[in-house]
Design an enzyme around this catalytic site. Structure first.
Site, mmCIF file in Angstrom:
data_model
loop_
_atom_site.group_PDB
_atom_site.id
_atom_site.type_symbol
_atom_site.label_atom_id
_atom_site.label_comp_id
_atom_site.label_asym_id
_atom_site.label_seq_id
_atom_site.Cartn_x
_atom_site.Cartn_y
_atom_site.Cartn_z
ATOM 1 N N ARG A 60 0.844 -1.043 0.081
ATOM 2 C CA ARG A 60 -0.454 0.016 0.455
ATOM 3 C C ARG A 60 0.645 1.349 0.151
ATOM 4 N NH1 ARG A 60 -3.648 -3.152 4.087
ATOM 5 N NH2 ARG A 60 -1.807 -2.398 5.096
ATOM 6 N N GLU A 97 3.807 -11.010 13.713
ATOM 7 C CA GLU A 97 3.567 -11.389 15.506
ATOM 8 C C GLU A 97 3.932 -13.299 14.692
ATOM 9 O OE1 GLU A 97 -0.844 -11.959 17.497
ATOM 10 O OE2 GLU A 97 -0.340 -10.710 15.047
#
Length: 176
Positions: A60, A97
């Site tokens: 993005r 994560e």
């Protein structure tokens, strides 16, 4: 330039998982005048960082890097996810994560001794931008800073980047 993007960002609670709020700037992209204002606002906060090159971070960040580069009279390059660029590349891994990811930059990009501004849509923990800082440094670039549309201040990404001498500018801030 005082610019408030909040009314044009949709907030989706519990996406992509419970406890997370997803800040989606897609509605802001639908309005040409607003998109132009966003680029002008990014330009205003990024100009003091004096970049020579704007680096869009996959994916993005690409939406803002090239129009920002045009507005600032700079070139643009891409920091991509591993396996997306042909030829010889510099690579930098970073923790996610649940695992690890790798970013890459073509060695043929001429950024040695140039001030590079990293651009991404959102700064959270700073992992992706921090890896991009390391990647640009490996390639001989000088980090001018990072500019992002949205910053989640409670996740302390700015602190990580400041420790790497990477100033942060953002258009819209939320705690989480």
């Amino acid at each position: 330039m005082d610019f408030d993007l909040d009314a044009h960002i949709s907030k989706t609670p519990d996406f992509p998982k419970p406890g997370i709020v997803f800040y989606d700037f897609s509605p802001a992209l639908e309005d040409g005048a607003l998109l132009s204002q966003m680029i002008d606002a990014l330009c205003a906060i990024a100009r003091p960082l004096r970049p020579d090159v704007i680096a869009g971070i996959d994916a993005r960040g690409f939406l803002f890097a090239t129009p920002l580069a045009l507005a600032m009279g700079c070139g643009a390059i891409m920091v991509r996810k591993a396996g997306k660029l042909p030829g010889t590349v510099f690579e930098q891994s970073y923790a996610l994560e649940y695992g690890e990811a790798v970013l890459s930059l073509q060695t043929a990009r001429d950024i040695k001794n140039k001030r590079v501004l990293l651009v991404d849509d959102l700064l959270a923990t700073g992992g992706t931008v921090s890896a991009s800082v390391d990647l640009i440094t490996k390639a001989g670039g000088i980090i001018a800073g990072t500019a992002c549309l949205i910053e989640l201040t409670g996740l302390k990404g700015r602190e990580i980047l400041n420790s790497k001498n990477c100033p942060v500018v953002s258009l819209q801030q939320y705690e989480f």
